[in-house]
Design a protein around this motif. Structure first.
Motif, PDB file in Angstrom:
ATOM      1  N   ALA A 162      53.728   8.239  72.480  1.00  0.00           N
ATOM      2  CA  ALA A 162      52.732   9.141  73.065  1.00  0.00           C
ATOM      3  C   ALA A 162      52.803  10.522  72.427  1.00  0.00           C
ATOM      4  CB  ALA A 162      52.953   9.243  74.570  1.00  0.00           C
ATOM      5  N   ALA A 163      54.016  11.022  72.218  1.00  0.00           N
ATOM      6  CA  ALA A 163      54.181  12.340  71.599  1.00  0.00           C
ATOM      7  C   ALA A 163      53.682  12.334  70.162  1.00  0.00           C
ATOM      8  CB  ALA A 163      55.649  12.757  71.654  1.00  0.00           C
ATOM      9  N   ALA A 164      53.937  11.251  69.443  1.00  0.00           N
ATOM     10  CA  ALA A 164      53.494  11.161  68.048  1.00  0.00           C
ATOM     11  C   ALA A 164      51.976  11.107  67.951  1.00  0.00           C
ATOM     12  CB  ALA A 164      54.110   9.931  67.388  1.00  0.00           C
ATOM     13  N   MET A 165      51.335  10.387  68.873  1.00  0.00           N
ATOM     14  CA  MET A 165      49.874  10.337  68.869  1.00  0.00           C
ATOM     15  C   MET A 165      49.293  11.724  69.117  1.00  0.00           C
ATOM     16  SD  MET A 165      47.230   8.016  71.166  1.00  0.00           S
ATOM     17  CE  MET A 165      47.655   8.816  72.706  1.00  0.00           C
ATOM     18  N   LEU A 166      49.871  12.452  70.058  1.00  0.00           N
ATOM     19  CA  LEU A 166      49.396  13.806  70.337  1.00  0.00           C
ATOM     20  C   LEU A 166      49.615  14.710  69.130  1.00  0.00           C
ATOM     21  CD1 LEU A 166      48.262  15.906  72.253  1.00  0.00           C
ATOM     22  CD2 LEU A 166      50.562  16.221  73.186  1.00  0.00           C
ATOM     23  N   ALA A 167      50.775  14.598  68.486  1.00  0.00           N
ATOM     24  CA  ALA A 167      51.054  15.414  67.300  1.00  0.00           C
ATOM     25  C   ALA A 167      50.062  15.115  66.184  1.00  0.00           C
ATOM     26  CB  ALA A 167      52.483  15.166  66.821  1.00  0.00           C
ATOM     27  N   GLY A 168      49.715  13.843  66.020  1.00  0.00           N
ATOM     28  CA  GLY A 168      48.748  13.472  64.990  1.00  0.00           C
ATOM     29  C   GLY A 168      47.366  14.031  65.264  1.00  0.00           C
ATOM     30  N   ILE A 169      46.976  14.042  66.533  1.00  0.00           N
ATOM     31  CA  ILE A 169      45.669  14.588  66.903  1.00  0.00           C
ATOM     32  C   ILE A 169      45.620  16.091  66.655  1.00  0.00           C
ATOM     33  CG2 ILE A 169      44.163  15.054  68.880  1.00  0.00           C
ATOM     34  CD1 ILE A 169      45.017  12.330  69.987  1.00  0.00           C
ATOM     35  N   LEU A 170      46.721  16.777  66.956  1.00  0.00           N
ATOM     36  CA  LEU A 170      46.752  18.233  66.837  1.00  0.00           C
ATOM     37  C   LEU A 170      47.036  18.710  65.417  1.00  0.00           C
ATOM     38  CD1 LEU A 170      48.795  19.148  70.058  1.00  0.00           C
ATOM     39  CD2 LEU A 170      46.314  19.040  69.775  1.00  0.00           C
ATOM     40  N   PHE A 171      47.453  17.795  64.550  1.00  0.00           N
ATOM     41  CA  PHE A 171      47.892  18.173  63.205  1.00  0.00           C
ATOM     42  C   PHE A 171      46.822  18.948  62.436  1.00  0.00           C
ATOM     43  CE2 PHE A 171      48.384  17.112  58.643  1.00  0.00           C
ATOM     44  CZ  PHE A 171      49.636  17.665  58.426  1.00  0.00           C
ATOM     45  N   SER A 172      45.580  18.490  62.523  1.00  0.00           N
ATOM     46  CA  SER A 172      44.504  19.140  61.760  1.00  0.00           C
ATOM     47  C   SER A 172      44.257  20.569  62.227  1.00  0.00           C
ATOM     48  CB  SER A 172      43.210  18.327  61.874  1.00  0.00           C
ATOM     49  OG  SER A 172      42.763  18.274  63.217  1.00  0.00           O
ATOM     50  N   PHE A 173      44.557  20.851  63.488  1.00  0.00           N
ATOM     51  CA  PHE A 173      44.391  22.222  63.975  1.00  0.00           C
ATOM     52  C   PHE A 173      45.435  23.140  63.352  1.00  0.00           C
ATOM     53  CE2 PHE A 173      42.312  19.679  67.168  1.00  0.00           C
ATOM     54  CZ  PHE A 173      41.177  20.416  67.459  1.00  0.00           C
ATOM     55  N   GLY A 174      46.650  22.625  63.194  1.00  0.00           N
ATOM     56  CA  GLY A 174      47.689  23.420  62.555  1.00  0.00           C
ATOM     57  C   GLY A 174      47.366  23.715  61.104  1.00  0.00           C
ATOM     58  N   THR A 175      46.899  22.706  60.377  1.00  0.00           N
ATOM     59  CA  THR A 175      46.542  22.936  58.976  1.00  0.00           C
ATOM     60  C   THR A 175      45.277  23.788  58.865  1.00  0.00           C
ATOM     61  OG1 THR A 175      45.312  20.844  58.935  1.00  0.00           O
ATOM     62  CG2 THR A 175      47.612  20.785  58.227  1.00  0.00           C
ATOM     63  N   GLY A 176      44.380  23.659  59.847  1.00  0.00           N
ATOM     64  CA  GLY A 176      43.156  24.457  59.826  1.00  0.00           C
ATOM     65  C   GLY A 176      43.433  25.946  59.890  1.00  0.00           C
ATOM     66  N   LEU A 177      44.538  26.310  60.532  1.00  0.00           N
ATOM     67  CA  LEU A 177      44.936  27.717  60.587  1.00  0.00           C
ATOM     68  C   LEU A 177      45.084  28.286  59.185  1.00  0.00           C
ATOM     69  CD1 LEU A 177      46.338  30.312  61.693  1.00  0.00           C
ATOM     70  CD2 LEU A 177      48.442  28.960  61.835  1.00  0.00           C
ATOM     71  N   PHE A 178      45.752  27.548  58.308  1.00  0.00           N
ATOM     72  CA  PHE A 178      46.025  28.060  56.969  1.00  0.00           C
ATOM     73  C   PHE A 178      44.859  27.824  56.011  1.00  0.00           C
ATOM     74  CE2 PHE A 178      50.061  27.132  59.046  1.00  0.00           C
ATOM     75  CZ  PHE A 178      50.655  28.384  58.971  1.00  0.00           C
ATOM     76  N   VAL A 179      44.036  26.824  56.300  1.00  0.00           N
ATOM     77  CA  VAL A 179      42.820  26.646  55.506  1.00  0.00           C
ATOM     78  C   VAL A 179      41.880  27.834  55.719  1.00  0.00           C
ATOM     79  CG1 VAL A 179      40.740  25.238  55.232  1.00  0.00           C
ATOM     80  CG2 VAL A 179      42.970  24.129  55.474  1.00  0.00           C
ATOM     81  N   SER A 180      41.826  28.336  56.960  1.00  0.00           N
ATOM     82  CA  SER A 180      40.950  29.475  57.252  1.00  0.00           C
ATOM     83  C   SER A 180      41.413  30.746  56.555  1.00  0.00           C
ATOM     84  CB  SER A 180      40.886  29.710  58.765  1.00  0.00           C
ATOM     85  OG  SER A 180      42.158  30.085  59.277  1.00  0.00           O
ATOM     86  N   LEU A 181      42.652  30.746  56.093  1.00  0.00           N
ATOM     87  CA  LEU A 181      43.195  31.919  55.409  1.00  0.00           C
ATOM     88  C   LEU A 181      42.424  32.241  54.139  1.00  0.00           C
ATOM     89  CD1 LEU A 181      45.577  33.987  55.386  1.00  0.00           C
ATOM     90  CD2 LEU A 181      46.849  32.328  54.032  1.00  0.00           C
ATOM     91  N   GLN A 182      41.913  31.205  53.471  1.00  0.00           N
ATOM     92  CA  GLN A 182      41.209  31.436  52.208  1.00  0.00           C
ATOM     93  C   GLN A 182      39.837  32.077  52.418  1.00  0.00           C
ATOM     94  OE1 GLN A 182      41.073  27.500  50.571  1.00  0.00           O
ATOM     95  NE2 GLN A 182      39.595  26.724  52.074  1.00  0.00           N
ATOM     96  N   ASP A 183      39.290  31.958  53.627  1.00  0.00           N
ATOM     97  CA  ASP A 183      37.985  32.550  53.904  1.00  0.00           C
ATOM     98  C   ASP A 183      38.098  33.978  54.433  1.00  0.00           C
ATOM     99  OD1 ASP A 183      36.675  30.173  53.192  1.00  0.00           O
ATOM    100  OD2 ASP A 183      36.993  29.340  55.202  1.00  0.00           O
ATOM    101  N   GLN A 184      39.065  34.206  55.315  1.00  0.00           N
ATOM    102  CA  GLN A 184      39.237  35.528  55.926  1.00  0.00           C
ATOM    103  C   GLN A 184      40.726  35.906  55.892  1.00  0.00           C
ATOM    104  OE1 GLN A 184      37.011  37.631  57.111  1.00  0.00           O
ATOM    105  NE2 GLN A 184      35.137  36.411  57.213  1.00  0.00           N
TER     106      GLN A 184
END
Length: 439
Positions: A162-184
């Protein structure tokens, strides 16, 4: 009566989890006046502030995910406003009623992990199909609550999976933080540094500080779309449900599992940790019923809060655990006020630049991602199964029309069962005798 751990000596609980307190025994009117007198006596500034902060943090963090979902699915402003109205009003009413009923600081929130799930799924379906999935998930929660099988069902699913499934779902939000760095870069770096400083100096208010700093810098850079701001009350919009087995498996089942394992389990644990023995089943059935009624207006599910609930159940709310329920009532009132002005709230977040929303969501979920990864790797014998669950879920793959979250659960449970099978004991090999060996 024996007093549960964490409650003061002069405060005991009945078998249904409510507080046993002296009540006037002369008729219903006297009882009502007595209840009101006790309520007014229990009100404290610390509890009111705790409820306010818990609710504001819910809006500063988890609500951002809903706006990301809305952007990805290109939802009309009216639908998004109705969605915010539904989850706010449901959280407010249930929080007030349940806190008063059990005299416990019960904080209700929307299914934050479920919101994260929808960011990749909602763009591929109609809102009618989504509402159909919400109804099925909510009905299942009601049945589980009424049957009293909550603890047994959750115990069957390995916590690491259950914890791994939740981590997988949230993973893209964590990477999205640093992807947004290139725009602003200026905006995102300032928010990131604020988060680190906030976690170091005042962890409870770190996300709130990030929101304030992010909005301030966006205003200074001229990135806020002020023309999008409107002032108005939210108008609920009815959405007729549609049903399909694909959406049921893709959305309803993962929503149900995330609600049970990602919200209700830690939510009940928070209550137990602070000495409140409120029965879990009525909480499940109540929130499930609220979700069922509000699903046609966009609500994807109401659950127990966990992280923000700890603000209301701890000593910061009140030294006396029996008076902390005021924090649950206070938070519910704030939910109702903000929910009524859902249209204004939506317009405020719509005015934010996309990088601010992405960075805020990523930072708000860092702790949840870390906690999920820790839980996924906590059991040595389940690490491989949990890793498989995480990788499949985080991949975003789709197979046979079913989502990555569904397949992550299937592959993870299958790996858990196969790897957990005991190997047959090796039969002892006959040792050659001295004569046979020639020795």
């Amino acid at each position: 009566m024996q007093t549960p751990t964490g409650l003061s000596d002069d405060t005991a609980r009945s078998v249904d989890g409510t507080l046993d307190r002296p009540r006037p025994a002369v008729g219903p009117d006297s009882a009502t006046r007595g209840d009101m007198k006790v309520f007014l006596q229990d009100i404290s500034l610390s509890a009111v502030v705790a409820g306010f902060i818990a609710t504001v943090i819910s809006y500063a963090g988890p609500l951002v995910i809903i706006f990301q979902v809305a952007q990805a699915a290109q939802l009309p402003h009216e639908i998004l406003s109705s969605w915010v109205w539904a989850i706010s009003m449901g959280s407010g009413v249930l929080g007030i009623v349940l806190s008063l009923r059990y005299k416990v600081p019960i904080v209700i929130a929307w299914n934050a992990a479920g919101s994260a799930l929808l960011i990749s799924l909602l763009p591929g379906m109609s809102m009618g199909e989504a509402v159909g999935a919400y109804l099925i998930s909510s009905a299942a929660i009601v049945l589980i609550g009424l049957s009293g099988t909550f603890d047994r069902i959750v115990s069957k699913l390995p916590s690491a999976i259950a914890a791994a499934m939740l981590a997988g779902i949230l993973f893209s939000f964590g990477t999205g933080l640093f992807v947004s760095l290139q725009d602003q870069p200026v905006l995102v770096l300032a928010m990131f540094i604020t988060y680190l400083l906030g976690k170091r100096l005042a962890p409870r208010y770190a996300v709130l500080a990030v929101l304030v700093v992010g909005v301030s810098i966006a205003m200074a850079l001229g990135e806020l779309q002020s023309e999008a701001l409107v002032v108005g009350l939210a108008v609920p919009v009815w959405i007729s449900p549609e049903f399909s087995w694909q959406v049921t498996l893709n959305v309803a089942l993962p929503l149900l599992m995330l609600a049970l394992t990602g919200q209700f389990v830690p939510g009940v644990a928070v209550l137990r940790n602070d000495g409140y023995d409120t029965p879990a089943s009525p909480l499940l059935s109540s929130t499930g019923l609220g979700s069922l009624l509000l699903a046609p207006f966009g609500s994807h599910g109401l659950t127990l809060a966990a992280i923000t609930a700890a603000i209301c159940t701890g000593r910061e709310a009140h030294e006396d655990p029996a008076k902390r329920y005021i924090a649950g009532v206070s938070g519910g009132v704030v939910y109702l006020v903000l929910g009524l002005f859902g249209a204004t709230l939506v317009s405020i977040f719509t005015a934010f630049p996309a990088a601010l929303i992405a960075a805020l969501a990523g930072l708000a979920l860092l702790a949840a991602i870390a906690s999920s990864l820790q839980g996924a790797m906590a059991v040595p014998q389940d690490r491989e199964a949990a890793l498989i669950t995480f990788l499949v879920t985080a991949s975003g793959m789709s197979f046979l029309g079913l989502s990555a979250a569904f397949w992550g659960l299937i592959f993870g449970v299958a790996a858990h069962l196969l790897l957990g099978l005991r190997k047959p004991a090796a039969s002892p090999q006959p040792q050659p005798s001295t004569l046979e060996s020639g020795q």
